[in-house]
Motif scaffolding. Structure first.
Motif, PDB file in Angstrom:
ATOM      1  N   VAL B 266      16.676  19.465 -98.771  1.00 14.33           N
ATOM      2  CA  VAL B 266      17.055  18.704 -99.975  1.00 14.33           C
ATOM      3  C   VAL B 266      18.214  19.387-100.694  1.00 14.33           C
ATOM      4  O   VAL B 266      19.159  18.723-101.147  1.00 14.33           O
ATOM      5  CB  VAL B 266      15.842  18.502-100.921  1.00 14.33           C
ATOM      6  N   VAL B 267      18.174  20.721-100.777  1.00 15.96           N
ATOM      7  CA  VAL B 267      19.266  21.439-101.447  1.00 15.96           C
ATOM      8  C   VAL B 267      20.591  21.169-100.740  1.00 15.96           C
ATOM      9  O   VAL B 267      21.617  20.914-101.380  1.00 15.96           O
ATOM     10  CB  VAL B 267      18.952  22.959-101.505  1.00 15.96           C
ATOM     11  N   GLN B 268      20.557  21.186 -99.396  1.00 14.40           N
ATOM     12  CA  GLN B 268      21.783  20.913 -98.626  1.00 14.40           C
ATOM     13  C   GLN B 268      22.307  19.509 -98.937  1.00 14.40           C
ATOM     14  O   GLN B 268      23.504  19.322 -99.150  1.00 14.40           O
ATOM     15  CB  GLN B 268      21.499  21.024 -97.114  1.00 14.40           C
ATOM     16  N   VAL B 269      21.414  18.555 -98.939  1.00 16.43           N
ATOM     17  CA  VAL B 269      21.811  17.163 -99.173  1.00 16.43           C
ATOM     18  C   VAL B 269      22.358  16.994-100.600  1.00 16.43           C
ATOM     19  O   VAL B 269      23.429  16.412-100.803  1.00 16.43           O
ATOM     20  CB  VAL B 269      20.618  16.193 -98.923  1.00 16.43           C
ATOM     21  N   VAL B 270      21.631  17.547-101.586  1.00 16.16           N
ATOM     22  CA  VAL B 270      22.044  17.392-102.988  1.00 16.16           C
ATOM     23  C   VAL B 270      23.393  18.086-103.227  1.00 16.16           C
ATOM     24  O   VAL B 270      24.265  17.539-103.907  1.00 16.16           O
ATOM     25  CB  VAL B 270      20.946  17.941-103.932  1.00 16.16           C
ATOM     26  N   ASN B 271      23.571  19.267-102.646  1.00 16.13           N
ATOM     27  CA  ASN B 271      24.843  19.985-102.844  1.00 16.13           C
ATOM     28  C   ASN B 271      26.022  19.206-102.290  1.00 16.13           C
ATOM     29  O   ASN B 271      27.142  19.341-102.791  1.00 16.13           O
ATOM     30  CB  ASN B 271      24.778  21.375-102.196  1.00 16.13           C
ATOM     31  N   SER B 272      25.788  18.401-101.271  1.00 16.54           N
ATOM     32  CA  SER B 272      26.881  17.606-100.719  1.00 16.54           C
ATOM     33  C   SER B 272      27.315  16.497-101.699  1.00 16.54           C
ATOM     34  O   SER B 272      28.390  15.937-101.575  1.00 16.54           O
ATOM     35  CB  SER B 272      26.491  17.002 -99.373  1.00 16.54           C
TER      36      SER B 272
END
Lengths: 258, 274
Positions: B266-272
């Protein structure tokens, strides 16, 4: 005391078991058994622990599937039924578990009301209360209404377990070791209750036990199950007391009976 | 019948399994478990939206999961807020940037600490409780008793608990964030004599809608995971009372493992999106 068999209707088979096999890995529990249970009859399946008695009634109730063979209950082949049809059939079957299986988090009253409320959602709270009171009285435990299962004795738990099945007014009762772990006097009370249920509710019953006193007191017919097969079937005298089979004789000799 | 001593001898004579065989067997079991959890989750979605609904039990489970966790979440979040602020101050003081403390603490709490710590607390408290409760119901035949009385035990026991953990975790997370920020405020107020209004204004300057949305979404996901794993482990408990302990234990371990994986994704997705 010799039981009166006049209430048994031998023209109406409520449970028919044909060539039933069940294994768990290399353990062949049931090896091709055949059995008929008649309307109004108390049939006792007698045998030592681990001979597949409980497996047999779990198959009848549809909790386990057989490897092969058929089990027909009230004209319906149990393992061929869809979930809805099986649920409809289960409403006609009462199952009294060996350790009662009362819901720990609920009071006695809630335990009894649980199946009734779910199958008769239109029933008023007063009607549910009346039904609960009726079955509690039938098992002689009217005062236990607000108690938790953990506050009951072993015998009381068995009675409540039976009451929970009676509230749905079943046609067939399945008792798994009804007297296991009880003292002789409480056991006799439970045996009497099983006979009262048969008389009052006109049920046909399968009683799984290794207790000879229970078998003699409650059974109209005894089927002796050893090593996954029925060795003898008949009245207590025919199947157990006067049996010529060595295994049955040794089972009888090792048990104390009145 | 085989005498006891004979089977004991047989056991000793059995060929010992090689490391490769043991590893292959464990790998098989792992993938089978993943497949079964997938099936269990699929069944949840099939059963959850089909009447009759067990509203009374759902509300009871909301109370058990939400209200009963409040005390533990309160203490943990308050302490986390104080300790995190206290530990961060010296690093910021080196650059003369202690005025950024409320923003830093708010970002850390809302983006990461609140969802993760709430989920770990819930995995330990609620997940183990569900695993043990359903496990003991399984071994004492209470689940069988429901089934033979034609009551769907999956709908009554599993659907209600999974709904409760899924709905309650985001609320607990928001509650935890507020209490942790209050803890942080007390520490900042004691050292920098900042007012409550100034602290919260400073704190929320750096917080966006995406931060709150992503944390709420993570909590929803974590809650669902805790509910499904706890119920799955409890519902299929075997081996008597020993199995109940194992079910509770593995419910916690697997939930935590999955929570960390989900957090990273989720962190990877949100940071994008930032």
């Amino acid at each position: 005391m010799k039981k009166n068999n006049a209430h048994i209707n031998k023209d109406n088979t409520v449970v028919a078991i044909r060539n039933l096999y069940k294994s768990f890995g290399d353990n062949h529990v049931l090896r091709g058994i055949d059995l008929d249970i008649y309307q109004g009859e108390n049939l006792v399946v007698l045998g030592r622990s681990g001979t597949g008695k409980s497996v047999l009634i779990k198959i009848i109730a549809g909790l386990l599937k057989p490897d092969s063979g058929t089990v027909t209950v009230l004209g319906q082949e149990v393992d061929q039924l869809a979930t809805k049809e099986l649920d409809a059939l289960r409403l006609k079957i009462g199952f009294s578990f060996q350790h009662s299986a009362l819901y720990d988090s609920m009071t006695v009253g809630e335990n009894l009301a649980f199946p009734l409320q779910r199958h008769n959602r239109s029933l008023s709270a007063d009607a549910v209360k009346k039904e609960v009171a009726r079955v509690l009285e039938a098992v002689g435990l009217s005062k236990a209404l607000h108690q938790l299962p953990s506050e009951l004795s072993g015998g009381q738990r068995k009675r409540i377990g039976i009451a929970r099945t009676l509230i749905m007014q079943p046609a067939i009762m399945l008792y798994d070791e009804p007297t296991a772990g009880l003292d002789p006097i409480t056991s006799m009370d439970i045996n009497n209750l099983i006979n009262e249920v048969q008389e009052s509710y006109h049920t046909s019953s399968v009683i799984i036990t290794h207790d000879l006193t229970c078998a003699k007191s409650t059974g109209d017919r005894i089927a002796v199950l050893l090593d996954g097969q029925f060795l003898q079937t008949g009245s207590f005298e025919e199947a157990v007391e006067n049996s010529t089979n060595e295994q049955v004789k040794s089972f009888y000799d090792y048990n104390f009976i009145d | 019948m085989v005498p006891a001593h004979q089977s004991w001898l047989d056991m000793n004579e059995r060929p010992r399994k090689t490391r490769t065989q043991v590893f292959t067997r464990k790998l098989d079991a792992f993938f089978l478990d993943i497949y079964s959890i997938g099936q269990f989750t699929g069944r949840f979605f099939r059963e959850a939206f089909r009447p009759p609904f067990e509203w009374k039990e759902v509300i009871r489970q909301f109370y058990m999961v939400g209200y009963k966790s409040l005390a533990l979440v309160s203490v943990t979040s308050f302490v986390t807020g104080i300790v995190f602020t206290k530990q961060s101050r010296p690093s910021l003081a080196e650059f003369g940037a202690t005025s950024w403390l409320p923003s830093l603490v708010a970002i850390a709490i809302i983006r990461a600490l609140a969802p993760l710590v709430t989920a770990l607390i819930a995995a330990g408290k609620v997940g183990s409780n569900i695993g043990a409760e359903l496990g003991s119901m399984r071994v004492t035949e209470q689940i069988d008793a429901m089934e033979v009385s034609a009551v769907n035990p999956f709908r009554y026991l599993v659907v209600t608990r999974v709904l409760a953990t899924t709905c309650m975790l985001p609320l607990l997370m928001l509650y935890m964030a507020v209490i942790a920020l209050l803890g942080a405020y007390l520490n900042v107020h004691n050292n920098e004599q900042t007012s409550l209004a100034a602290f919260f204004q400073n704190a929320f300057e750096q917080i966006s809608f995406l931060d709150i949305f992503s944390s709420s979404f993570k909590s929803l996901l974590f809650g669902f995971t805790i509910g499904i794993i706890g119920c799955y482990k409890g519902y299929y408990t075997t081996q008597g009372t020993q199995g109940v302990g194992k079910a509770a234990n593995s419910a916690v371990v697997i939930s935590m493992f999955l929570i960390f994986i989900e957090e990273i994704i989720v962190v990877q997705v949100v940071n994008s999106f930032r």
